[in-house]
Design an enzyme around this catalytic site. Structure first.
Site, PDB file in Angstrom:
ATOM      1  N   ASP A  65     -33.973 -10.311   6.613  1.00  0.00           N
ATOM      2  CA  ASP A  65     -33.701 -10.300   5.195  1.00  0.00           C
ATOM      3  C   ASP A  65     -34.911 -11.103   4.494  1.00  0.00           C
ATOM      4  O   ASP A  65     -35.321 -12.056   5.134  1.00  0.00           O
ATOM      5  CB  ASP A  65     -32.610 -10.455   4.408  1.00  0.00           C
ATOM      6  CG  ASP A  65     -31.865 -11.578   4.982  1.00  0.00           C
ATOM      7  OD1 ASP A  65     -32.252 -12.591   5.389  1.00  0.00           O
ATOM      8  OD2 ASP A  65     -30.591 -11.757   4.657  1.00  0.00           O
TER       9      ASP A  65
ATOM     10  N   GLU B 183     -27.671 -18.257  18.277  1.00  0.00           N
ATOM     11  CA  GLU B 183     -28.070 -19.815  17.820  1.00  0.00           C
ATOM     12  C   GLU B 183     -27.735 -20.945  18.654  1.00  0.00           C
ATOM     13  O   GLU B 183     -27.135 -21.887  18.184  1.00  0.00           O
ATOM     14  CB  GLU B 183     -27.546 -19.736  16.364  1.00  0.00           C
ATOM     15  CG  GLU B 183     -27.801 -18.482  15.412  1.00  0.00           C
ATOM     16  CD  GLU B 183     -27.012 -18.704  14.011  1.00  0.00           C
ATOM     17  OE1 GLU B 183     -26.507 -19.869  13.563  1.00  0.00           O
ATOM     18  OE2 GLU B 183     -27.484 -17.669  13.399  1.00  0.00           O
TER      19      GLU B 183
ATOM     20  N   HIS C 249     -34.452 -14.182   9.073  1.00  0.00           N
ATOM     21  CA  HIS C 249     -34.012 -14.411   7.764  1.00  0.00           C
ATOM     22  C   HIS C 249     -34.968 -15.153   7.029  1.00  0.00           C
ATOM     23  O   HIS C 249     -35.163 -16.520   7.325  1.00  0.00           O
ATOM     24  CB  HIS C 249     -32.649 -15.264   7.686  1.00  0.00           C
ATOM     25  CG  HIS C 249     -31.559 -14.574   8.304  1.00  0.00           C
ATOM     26  ND1 HIS C 249     -30.753 -13.604   7.488  1.00  0.00           N
ATOM     27  CD2 HIS C 249     -30.829 -14.757   9.572  1.00  0.00           C
ATOM     28  CE1 HIS C 249     -29.751 -13.072   8.286  1.00  0.00           C
ATOM     29  NE2 HIS C 249     -29.762 -13.652   9.443  1.00  0.00           N
TER      30      HIS C 249
ATOM     31  N   GLU D 135     -31.533  -9.358  11.947  1.00  0.00           N
ATOM     32  CA  GLU D 135     -30.993  -9.674  10.791  1.00  0.00           C
ATOM     33  C   GLU D 135     -31.819  -9.826   9.590  1.00  0.00           C
ATOM     34  O   GLU D 135     -31.683 -10.834   8.745  1.00  0.00           O
ATOM     35  CB  GLU D 135     -30.096 -10.913  11.082  1.00  0.00           C
ATOM     36  CG  GLU D 135     -29.292 -10.857  12.090  1.00  0.00           C
ATOM     37  CD  GLU D 135     -28.214 -12.160  12.456  1.00  0.00           C
ATOM     38  OE1 GLU D 135     -28.090 -13.116  11.424  1.00  0.00           O
ATOM     39  OE2 GLU D 135     -27.730 -12.459  13.365  1.00  0.00           O
TER      40      GLU D 135
ATOM     41  N   ASN E 117     -29.918 -14.469  20.728  1.00  0.00           N
ATOM     42  CA  ASN E 117     -30.282 -14.177  19.181  1.00  0.00           C
ATOM     43  C   ASN E 117     -30.220 -15.424  18.615  1.00  0.00           C
ATOM     44  O   ASN E 117     -29.377 -16.137  18.623  1.00  0.00           O
ATOM     45  CB  ASN E 117     -28.990 -13.166  18.752  1.00  0.00           C
ATOM     46  CG  ASN E 117     -29.299 -12.716  17.327  1.00  0.00           C
ATOM     47  OD1 ASN E 117     -30.383 -12.099  17.053  1.00  0.00           O
ATOM     48  ND2 ASN E 117     -28.472 -12.753  16.184  1.00  0.00           N
TER      49      ASN E 117
HETATM   50  O1  G3I Z   1     -12.459 -14.184   5.956  1.00  0.00           O
HETATM   51  C1  G3I Z   1     -12.442 -15.261   4.866  1.00  0.00           C
HETATM   52  C2  G3I Z   1     -11.129 -14.792   3.936  1.00  0.00           C
HETATM   53  O2  G3I Z   1     -10.024 -14.779   4.427  1.00  0.00           O
HETATM   54  C3  G3I Z   1     -11.252 -15.694   2.792  1.00  0.00           C
HETATM   55  O3  G3I Z   1     -10.621 -15.149   1.870  1.00  0.00           O
HETATM   56  C4  G3I Z   1     -12.796 -15.737   2.044  1.00  0.00           C
HETATM   57  C5  G3I Z   1     -13.050 -16.803   1.070  1.00  0.00           C
HETATM   58  O4  G3I Z   1     -14.209 -17.316   1.074  1.00  0.00           O
HETATM   59  O5  G3I Z   1     -13.535 -16.082   3.178  1.00  0.00           O
HETATM   60  C6  G3I Z   1     -13.604 -15.166   4.145  1.00  0.00           C
HETATM   61  O6  G3I Z   1     -14.688 -15.697   5.333  1.00  0.00           O
HETATM   62  C7  G3I Z   1     -15.799 -15.662   4.915  1.00  0.00           C
HETATM   63  C8  G3I Z   1     -16.433 -14.730   5.985  1.00  0.00           C
HETATM   64  O7  G3I Z   1     -18.020 -14.863   5.945  1.00  0.00           O
HETATM   65  C9  G3I Z   1     -16.140 -13.283   5.800  1.00  0.00           C
HETATM   66  O8  G3I Z   1     -16.264 -12.730   4.819  1.00  0.00           O
HETATM   67  C10 G3I Z   1     -16.472 -16.888   4.948  1.00  0.00           C
HETATM   68  O9  G3I Z   1     -16.131 -17.719   3.954  1.00  0.00           O
HETATM   69  C11 G3I Z   1     -18.218 -16.763   4.891  1.00  0.00           C
HETATM   70  O10 G3I Z   1     -18.809 -17.967   5.164  1.00  0.00           O
HETATM   71  C12 G3I Z   1     -18.623 -15.946   5.711  1.00  0.00           C
HETATM   72  O11 G3I Z   1     -20.106 -15.873   5.859  1.00  0.00           O
HETATM   73  C13 G3I Z   1     -20.874 -15.036   7.151  1.00  0.00           C
HETATM   74  C14 G3I Z   1     -21.533 -16.210   7.554  1.00  0.00           C
HETATM   75  O12 G3I Z   1     -22.350 -15.586   8.780  1.00  0.00           O
HETATM   76  C15 G3I Z   1     -20.758 -17.294   8.375  1.00  0.00           C
HETATM   77  O13 G3I Z   1     -21.783 -18.105   8.802  1.00  0.00           O
HETATM   78  C16 G3I Z   1     -21.324 -13.908   6.391  1.00  0.00           C
HETATM   79  O14 G3I Z   1     -20.634 -12.898   5.769  1.00  0.00           O
HETATM   80  C17 G3I Z   1     -22.394 -13.241   7.310  1.00  0.00           C
HETATM   81  O15 G3I Z   1     -23.118 -12.543   7.105  1.00  0.00           O
HETATM   82  C18 G3I Z   1     -23.094 -14.447   8.433  1.00  0.00           C
HETATM   83  O16 G3I Z   1     -23.711 -13.999   9.194  1.00  0.00           O
HETATM   84  C19 G3I Z   1     -24.563 -14.656   9.987  1.00  0.00           C
HETATM   85  C20 G3I Z   1     -24.903 -14.052  11.301  1.00  0.00           C
HETATM   86  O17 G3I Z   1     -23.586 -13.895  11.802  1.00  0.00           O
HETATM   87  C21 G3I Z   1     -25.736 -15.271  12.192  1.00  0.00           C
HETATM   88  N1  G3I Z   1     -26.846 -15.292  11.738  1.00  0.00           N
HETATM   89  C22 G3I Z   1     -26.903 -15.863  10.169  1.00  0.00           C
HETATM   90  C23 G3I Z   1     -26.127 -14.901   9.290  1.00  0.00           C
HETATM   91  C24 G3I Z   1     -26.014 -15.182   7.886  1.00  0.00           C
HETATM   92  O18 G3I Z   1     -25.461 -16.681   7.825  1.00  0.00           O
END
Ligand code: G3I
Length: 366
Positions: free
Chosen positions: A278, A170, A247, A276, A211
């Site tokens: 969906d 990105e 997405h 990715e 990507n």
């Molecule tokens: O690790 C912390 C944890 O310690 C805490 O308790 C919890 C409370 O909310 O948050 C956890 O972090 C989260 C993390 O995922 C791990 O689960 C974040 O809040 C959450 O924002 C994060 O979201 C991820 C997101 O990227 C971040 O932007 C999604 O799971 C993940 O699927 C998403 O993936 C991205 C790709 O990497 C790039 N392309 C877009 C895609 C969707 O956004």
């Protein structure tokens, strides 16, 4: 259609595995297993994709592995996975110079136990960076050295364990200008070529990708990547592929000229992957929306299958039970081909039908 050696080497690993299993006197692969009623079980999405020389995968996040029903189906239906979070910078280098591969290794071990290949995601991104990195006041030389050290350590650790790396994730804005992330602001655009070179130095065999999302259609953002990759190739920078995240959202319209767009990147001499996928909708879902979603999943699958160098498709999770969308887009969801109860949605049938048609065509040609 001319078949490249790369294509041939990708074709038929399911058939080879089945033949090897027979020779060894092992149980046949699930696709060939007779069901209780004597019917043959339906081939999995990956088995169908594999017959065309491609993979079909799904991302997974570590907490989801504890859902054994979910993890088992992921392991049997798919041939590839991507770590949803655990190979990102905040997870792998939470403190400067201290690397933690526990979570990423958990995904790799799971994948290896199920025979899935792994996409590494991601070496640099503007999100999920550790605080020590974002709060530092680095000079260009300092940040370059931190980036090099990060990439070198992470790629070296996963050498031979991941087949693709999303090196830079990105890095462009919607209008095709560079995103002003910490790397761009501090180092300038040269960080992209350097990142690719450092990744290549650490693992000569892994495929190196750029990507992004909203690059599926022909437009300013995908044009920017087209121009960048063309220039990187001309300069001899190691770039092997372009990842289109895909997405998609029903309310945003289907990306125009998807197949042509995939083809023009392939024509640069690189691979393309749908990384990715969906397709979300405004909730609640209904029959018409699910039918439209199915049509789109079929269209994306066929667009990839139509381009020789489109090497595979990964969905971002596979079931509405575990998806990033409701948390990020409240009121939207139902984006994946399996529902919360791990039952097939119409989208699954559309993907399966598209892959099956291509697999049969491939079988006839060989
Ligand atoms: O690790 C912390 C944890 O310690 C805490 O308790 C919890 C409370 O909310 O948050 C956890 O972090 C989260 C993390 O995922 C791990 O689960 C974040 O809040 C959450 O924002 C994060 O979201 C991820 C997101 O990227 C971040 O932007 C999604 O799971 C993940 O699927 C998403 O993936 C991205 C790709 O990497 C790039 N392309 C877009 C895609 C969707 O956004």
């Amino acid at each position: 259609m001319p078949r490249t050696p790369a294509h041939r080497s990708r074709v038929g690993s399911a058939a080879l595995a089945a033949a090897a299993a027979l020779l060894l006197g092992l149980a046949p692969a699930p696709a060939a297993q007779a069901g209780a009623d004597g019917e043959k079980a339906a081939p999995t999405l990956h088995e169908l994709a594999d017959r065309t020389g491609r993979y079909f995968g799904s991302a997974v996040d570590n907490p989801e592995l504890a859902d054994t029903e979910y993890a088992n189906l992921l392991g049997s239906e798919f041939g590839q996975t991507t770590a949803g979070n655990s190979m990102k910078w905040d997870a792998t280098e939470p403190r400067r110079g201290e690397f933690d591969f526990t979570q990423g290794d958990e995904i790799v071990n799971y994948a290896q136990s199920k025979g899935l290949s792994v996409r590494g995601h991601t070496l640099l991104w503007h999100q999920q960076l550790p605080d020590w990195l974002t709060s530092g006041n680095w000079t260009a030389d300092e940040l370059r050295s931190l980036l090099k050290n990060h990439i070198t350590n992470v790629v070296t650790h996963y050498k031979g364990k991941v087949v693709h790396w999303d090196v830079a994730n990105e890095i462009m804005n919607e209008d095709g200008t560079y995103r002003e992330n910490i790397f761009y602001k501090t180092i300038g655009p040269s960080y992209v070529a350097d990142a690719l070179r450092w990744a290549r130095a650490a693992d000569p065999d892994v495929k190196l990708y750029l990507n992004d999302y909203n690059v599926e259609a022909v437009g300013a953002k995908s044009d920017a990547y087209y121009t960048l990759i063309k220039r990187l190739k001309a300069d001899g920078v190691p770039v092997d592929g372009f990842g289109m995240q895909a997405h998609l959202a029903l309310q945003n319209g289907f990306p125009n000229q998807l197949r042509q767009n995939i083809q023009r990147f392939a024509d640069l001499g690189i691979d393309v992957a749908i990384t990715e996928l969906d397709i979300r909708m405004i909730l609640p879902s209904d029959t018409a929306k699910l039918a439209r979603q199915a049509d789109w999943y079929g269209q994306v699958t066929r667009a990839c299958l139509a381009v020789e160098r489109c090497v595979g498709i990964t969905t971002w999770g596979y079931s509405d039970r575990h998806s990033w969308i409701p948390g990020t887009f409240p009121g939207e969801g139902a984006a994946l081909p399996w529902d919360e109860n791990l039952r097939h949605k119409p989208a699954y049938d559309a993907i399966s039908a598209a892959l099956s048609a291509a697999a049969k065509k491939e079988d006839r040609q060989h």
